[in-house]
Design a protein around this motif. Sequence first.
Motif, PDB file in Angstrom:
ATOM      1  N   ILE A 147      -3.736  -6.558   9.428  1.00  0.00           N
ATOM      2  CA  ILE A 147      -3.270  -7.713  10.196  1.00  0.00           C
ATOM      3  C   ILE A 147      -4.482  -8.469  10.770  1.00  0.00           C
ATOM      4  O   ILE A 147      -4.533  -9.698  10.727  1.00  0.00           O
ATOM      5  N   GLN A 159      12.761  -8.594   1.074  1.00  0.00           N
ATOM      6  CA  GLN A 159      11.702  -8.260   2.026  1.00  0.00           C
ATOM      7  C   GLN A 159      10.695  -9.405   2.153  1.00  0.00           C
ATOM      8  O   GLN A 159      10.325  -9.806   3.249  1.00  0.00           O
ATOM      9  N   VAL A 188      -0.152 -11.146   6.881  1.00  0.00           N
ATOM     10  CA  VAL A 188       1.001 -11.376   7.755  1.00  0.00           C
ATOM     11  C   VAL A 188       1.927 -10.174   7.782  1.00  0.00           C
ATOM     12  O   VAL A 188       2.731 -10.015   8.677  1.00  0.00           O
ATOM     13  N   ASP A 189       1.822  -9.315   6.781  1.00  0.00           N
ATOM     14  CA  ASP A 189       2.661  -8.126   6.784  1.00  0.00           C
ATOM     15  C   ASP A 189       2.159  -7.119   5.755  1.00  0.00           C
ATOM     16  O   ASP A 189       1.304  -7.435   4.936  1.00  0.00           O
ATOM     17  N   VAL A 190       2.709  -5.926   5.814  1.00  0.00           N
ATOM     18  CA  VAL A 190       2.337  -4.879   4.876  1.00  0.00           C
ATOM     19  C   VAL A 190       3.623  -4.266   4.331  1.00  0.00           C
ATOM     20  O   VAL A 190       4.538  -3.983   5.095  1.00  0.00           O
ATOM     21  N   ILE A 191       3.695  -4.097   3.022  1.00  0.00           N
ATOM     22  CA  ILE A 191       4.890  -3.503   2.407  1.00  0.00           C
ATOM     23  C   ILE A 191       4.516  -2.126   1.859  1.00  0.00           C
ATOM     24  O   ILE A 191       3.485  -1.974   1.210  1.00  0.00           O
ATOM     25  N   ALA A 192       5.365  -1.151   2.152  1.00  0.00           N
ATOM     26  CA  ALA A 192       5.061   0.223   1.733  1.00  0.00           C
ATOM     27  C   ALA A 192       5.400   0.431   0.268  1.00  0.00           C
ATOM     28  O   ALA A 192       6.405  -0.053  -0.229  1.00  0.00           O
ATOM     29  N   LYS A 193       4.548   1.164  -0.404  1.00  0.00           N
ATOM     30  CA  LYS A 193       4.839   1.620  -1.749  1.00  0.00           C
ATOM     31  C   LYS A 193       5.299   3.056  -1.653  1.00  0.00           C
ATOM     32  O   LYS A 193       4.752   3.787  -0.842  1.00  0.00           O
ATOM     33  N   VAL A 252      -2.471  -0.590   9.367  1.00  0.00           N
ATOM     34  CA  VAL A 252      -1.735  -1.841   9.486  1.00  0.00           C
ATOM     35  C   VAL A 252      -2.509  -2.821  10.352  1.00  0.00           C
ATOM     36  O   VAL A 252      -2.704  -3.987   9.987  1.00  0.00           O
ATOM     37  N   ALA A 253      -2.984  -2.300  11.494  1.00  0.00           N
ATOM     38  CA  ALA A 253      -3.749  -3.154  12.407  1.00  0.00           C
ATOM     39  C   ALA A 253      -4.936  -3.781  11.679  1.00  0.00           C
ATOM     40  O   ALA A 253      -5.220  -4.973  11.829  1.00  0.00           O
ATOM     41  N   THR A 271       0.811  -1.211   0.000  1.00  0.00           N
ATOM     42  CA  THR A 271       0.000   0.000   0.000  1.00  0.00           C
ATOM     43  C   THR A 271       0.846   1.264   0.000  1.00  0.00           C
ATOM     44  O   THR A 271       1.932   1.297   0.554  1.00  0.00           O
ATOM     45  N   ALA A 272       0.299   2.275  -0.660  1.00  0.00           N
ATOM     46  CA  ALA A 272       1.000   3.556  -0.686  1.00  0.00           C
ATOM     47  C   ALA A 272       0.450   4.461   0.403  1.00  0.00           C
ATOM     48  O   ALA A 272       0.884   5.577   0.561  1.00  0.00           O
ATOM     49  N   LYS A 273      -0.545   3.960   1.116  1.00  0.00           N
ATOM     50  CA  LYS A 273      -1.191   4.828   2.077  1.00  0.00           C
ATOM     51  C   LYS A 273      -0.906   4.291   3.455  1.00  0.00           C
ATOM     52  O   LYS A 273      -1.072   3.114   3.710  1.00  0.00           O
ATOM     53  N   VAL A 274      -0.434   5.137   4.325  1.00  0.00           N
ATOM     54  CA  VAL A 274      -0.264   4.628   5.679  1.00  0.00           C
ATOM     55  C   VAL A 274      -1.092   5.485   6.606  1.00  0.00           C
ATOM     56  O   VAL A 274      -0.704   6.579   6.982  1.00  0.00           O
ATOM     57  N   PHE A 331       8.057   0.684  -3.525  1.00  0.00           N
ATOM     58  CA  PHE A 331       9.023  -0.298  -3.043  1.00  0.00           C
ATOM     59  C   PHE A 331      10.298  -0.206  -3.866  1.00  0.00           C
ATOM     60  O   PHE A 331      10.298   0.358  -4.968  1.00  0.00           O
TER      61      PHE A 331
END
Lengths: 131, 553
Positions: free
Chosen positions: A101, A121, A106-111, A97-98, A89-92, A113
């Motif tokens: 999850i 990763q 299992v995880d989130v990768i930031a865009k 994240v919660a 995702t490009a949005k945080v 990347f």
Amino acid sequence: MNMPRRLETILYVEDEPDIRAIAELALETVGDFTLLSCESGRQALKTAEQQHPDLILLDVMMPEMDGPEVLQKLRELPGFELIPAVFMTAKVQPGEVAEYINMGAVDVIAKPFDPLTLAVQIQDIWNRLQR
Amino acid sequence: MSSDKKAIVAQKLKALRDEYRQKLPQALAHISNLANEYLSDETVLPSLKQQVHKLAGSAGTFGYSELSQSARELELLLQGWEQQPPGEQERSKALKHARALDQFLQGAAEPQSPTSYPSFKGDEPEVDRLIYLVEDDTSLAEELSATLNSFGYRVRHFTSPSTAEPAIVERRPDFLIVDVMFAGEQRQGPDSIQQIQENMADPLPVVFISGRDDFDAYLGAVRAGAVGYFVKPLDIPQLIDCLEAHLKLHQAEPYRVLIVDDDVLLSHHYRLLLESAGMRVETIQDPRKVLQVMREFHPEVVLLDLNLPDCRGYELAQLIRLHSEWLRVVIAYLSAEQDEYRQIQAIRNGGEDFLTKPISDMRLVSAVAVRAARSRQLSDAIDRDSLTGLLKHARIKEEIALELERAARQGKPVSLAMIDLDYFKKVNDTYGHGAGDKVIRALAQLLRQRLRKTDSVGRYGGEEFIALLPDCDAESAYTLLDSIRENFAALGFTGDSGVFNVTLSAGLVTVNGQKTDGEKAVNIADKALYAAKSAGRNQVAATEVTAQTDLSD
């Protein structure tokens, strides 16, 4: 004893062709994974049933069916209840994240990347799961 | 990765980036158009947001991290507009920002590759920086342009701010250098620069040259966006130092941050947040892993939760502080602890600062960035020579030992050059020590500019320098050094009694994968340097270490 399993096949869903192309390079050429690359959630669900990937990598924002929806549908399929899923995702946003999850990612990768380290990763995430 | 594969990846990556670059103008124009349309038709907001979001998420992957960042800023500006329509000011700010995105490519350098493959590009410096110089004194402008050119800057000269303004709008320079006239002249003061700045989405870095040295003059400059202020007569090497420090601050390696927090979700959130601000982040939940991660990851900032399993956050800080090699790491506590006494207690015990949870995203990002920048400055102050900014004697020796070991292990060539200024004592005696310092700084800058990121340069002695070039064979090293020699000889310096030139001699040694001791390699380079001096100076003498070289004495 439980032998750690190797990560071989990744199902990847992303609607943007440019990003798809560079992720293919990052995961296939750099990372040596078998990549099943899909442009839509619909296609992803079909491919998953036929090819049984080890891990699924999902873009969050997609037209028609977004990432969380694809994951939800996938989880309903027999044999996919526990497949590890990673969101991109490009949005945080706080709590985002919660939310993912809780959805079973299992995880989130930031865009954006880094194409040269994406494979590492993903491998790290996989290794963590095997411990 | 094997080198074959690396080459294939690099090639494919380049092709994909080229393709992206071709499509980019259209995408940027689309965003700018949507932003214009929004003024009369608010229903285009969702598609505007979507396009900006897409750009923020993709541009960085294709090497345009600045563009990515800028799109993200615009995205933040647009946030919440559906619920609450923006005010006039917000709207015009967003519109400017969107238009600035559209201008981006015209001012942009080639995309930066995250892991660059070293290569020499012949005589030209890798990237040209564009400077607009506003100077009414034509002869000073010519002199300044010539010097800046030799340091790899391209200069366009304007005689007043009003003539520079249209050019700035058309293509944004990396720097604006303005010679300010304060007395009487209205259009040439910092005020007119401030006006230009008000029309920019991102302030332009401005360097002022002035005859004045008082508080009001400095204040005016700061208000006009000054990153540098120099009083005449102009010390050009100092000016270039200022430009480079500014560029370095904005394009350096990503900051490295370690988060130690047993709350998995929260540390995930922080990680993502800092990563999307361009930093590299590692998270650990188990404090026992801290030593290992510190050794492997080399963080510049450590964020510690106070309440950890098995040990307290401040104990962990003390534990890190027991290692002198991590003195420069900034440790900040990130905790919900409200009790002021305990906060102070924690800071006394090894941390520098206390960030209280909950913390807003923006606060966290800026707090970490500021601390990381501080850590880096500190490292530089410790490791680098204050006159030149180059590595000090002891540090360059360390680098040499490390690099020789690595090269021997990998069977790769490494070149080492010992560089010395010719007749330097005479320069000091004839033109004064101030002039001598200028010469030394100029050579330091030239070396930094002409070498790759992976190379190291150190000041070895008074007028002696060492350049260490990993993965560089004898021929490339010679070509490079000789062209630096030639460039340097062409620089003109102004001293107490007129303009003068200085030349340099260099001794070069290339080690081709043999196990060689650092001291030994420096000695061989030193002998070569001596040979270059004896042969008449202003030249490069090269030697190679091969399997036949006797390394015994």
